[in-house]
Scaffold this motif. Sequence first.
Motif, PDB file in Angstrom:
ATOM      1  N   GLU A   6       0.361  -1.417   0.570  1.00  0.00           N
ATOM      2  CA  GLU A   6      -0.065  -0.644  -0.301  1.00  0.00           C
ATOM      3  C   GLU A   6       0.827   0.816   0.093  1.00  0.00           C
ATOM      4  O   GLU A   6       1.883   0.731   0.505  1.00  0.00           O
ATOM      5  N   SER A   7       0.377   2.022  -0.755  1.00  0.00           N
ATOM      6  CA  SER A   7       0.991   3.637  -0.092  1.00  0.00           C
ATOM      7  C   SER A   7       0.243   4.652  -0.151  1.00  0.00           C
ATOM      8  O   SER A   7      -1.067   4.408  -0.851  1.00  0.00           O
ATOM      9  N   GLY A   9      -1.187   6.727   2.954  1.00  0.00           N
ATOM     10  CA  GLY A   9      -1.003   7.410   4.001  1.00  0.00           C
ATOM     11  C   GLY A   9      -0.273   8.582   4.106  1.00  0.00           C
ATOM     12  O   GLY A   9       0.515   9.102   3.376  1.00  0.00           O
ATOM     13  N   LEU A  20      -5.168   6.220  -1.886  1.00  0.00           N
ATOM     14  CA  LEU A  20      -4.486   5.156  -1.236  1.00  0.00           C
ATOM     15  C   LEU A  20      -4.285   4.031  -2.342  1.00  0.00           C
ATOM     16  O   LEU A  20      -5.817   3.830  -2.866  1.00  0.00           O
ATOM     17  N   CYS A  22      -2.965   0.223  -3.817  1.00  0.00           N
ATOM     18  CA  CYS A  22      -2.430  -0.819  -3.567  1.00  0.00           C
ATOM     19  C   CYS A  22      -1.972  -1.198  -4.967  1.00  0.00           C
ATOM     20  O   CYS A  22      -2.521  -1.827  -5.409  1.00  0.00           O
ATOM     21  N   SER A  94      -5.499  -0.815   5.743  1.00  0.00           N
ATOM     22  CA  SER A  94      -5.097  -2.585   4.735  1.00  0.00           C
ATOM     23  C   SER A  94      -5.688  -3.196   2.994  1.00  0.00           C
ATOM     24  O   SER A  94      -6.734  -3.084   2.866  1.00  0.00           O
ATOM     25  N   THR A 114      -1.202   0.941   5.744  1.00  0.00           N
ATOM     26  CA  THR A 114      -1.128   2.583   5.723  1.00  0.00           C
ATOM     27  C   THR A 114      -1.208   3.429   7.056  1.00  0.00           C
ATOM     28  O   THR A 114      -2.924   3.178   6.944  1.00  0.00           O
ATOM     29  N   GLN A 115      -0.796   3.984   7.364  1.00  0.00           N
ATOM     30  CA  GLN A 115      -1.896   4.794   8.288  1.00  0.00           C
ATOM     31  C   GLN A 115      -1.965   6.042   8.220  1.00  0.00           C
ATOM     32  O   GLN A 115      -1.896   6.807   6.817  1.00  0.00           O
TER      33      GLN A 115
END
Length: 120
Positions: A6-7, A9, A20, A22, A94, A114-115
Motif C-alpha cells: 500500500e501507499s 497514507g 490510497l 495498492c 489495509s 498504511t496509517q
Amino acid sequence: QVQLVESGGGLVQAGGSLRLSCAASGSIFSIYTMGWYRQPPGQQRELVALIRGGGSTNYAVSAKGRFTSTRNNAKNTVVLQKNSLKPEDTAVYSCYVIEAMRSGGLQNDWGRGTQVTASS
C-alpha cells in the motif's frame, strides 16, 4: 502467493482528501476480489470497500458518498479515493485480496497497512 504493497497514507485535516493505492505482485494466478479494510485505534478491523471480479463494489455505510474504490485488473492494482475525511476515519488501512491458487482453492491476502490520520 500475492504480495500487497500500500501507499498514500498520511496526515490530513478534516475535510481533506487522500488517495490510497495498492499493488499486487508475485506469483499471481487469478485475483477475484480486491478491496480495503481499516482498523481504527482500539477497535476491530472493518470493511471499507470491496470490488469483485465482475466490477460490483460494496461500500461500508460510513464510506458511501465519500470514498470511491477502483481497480485495474491488467495491472493488479486497487485505489481508494477518500474525500471529506473525518477524524473518525483515522485508522490503519489495509489492502485485501482474494486470490485463486494454481493448486485450487482460494486464499485471503493482506497488505501491511498504511496509517491515515484525519485531524480535527
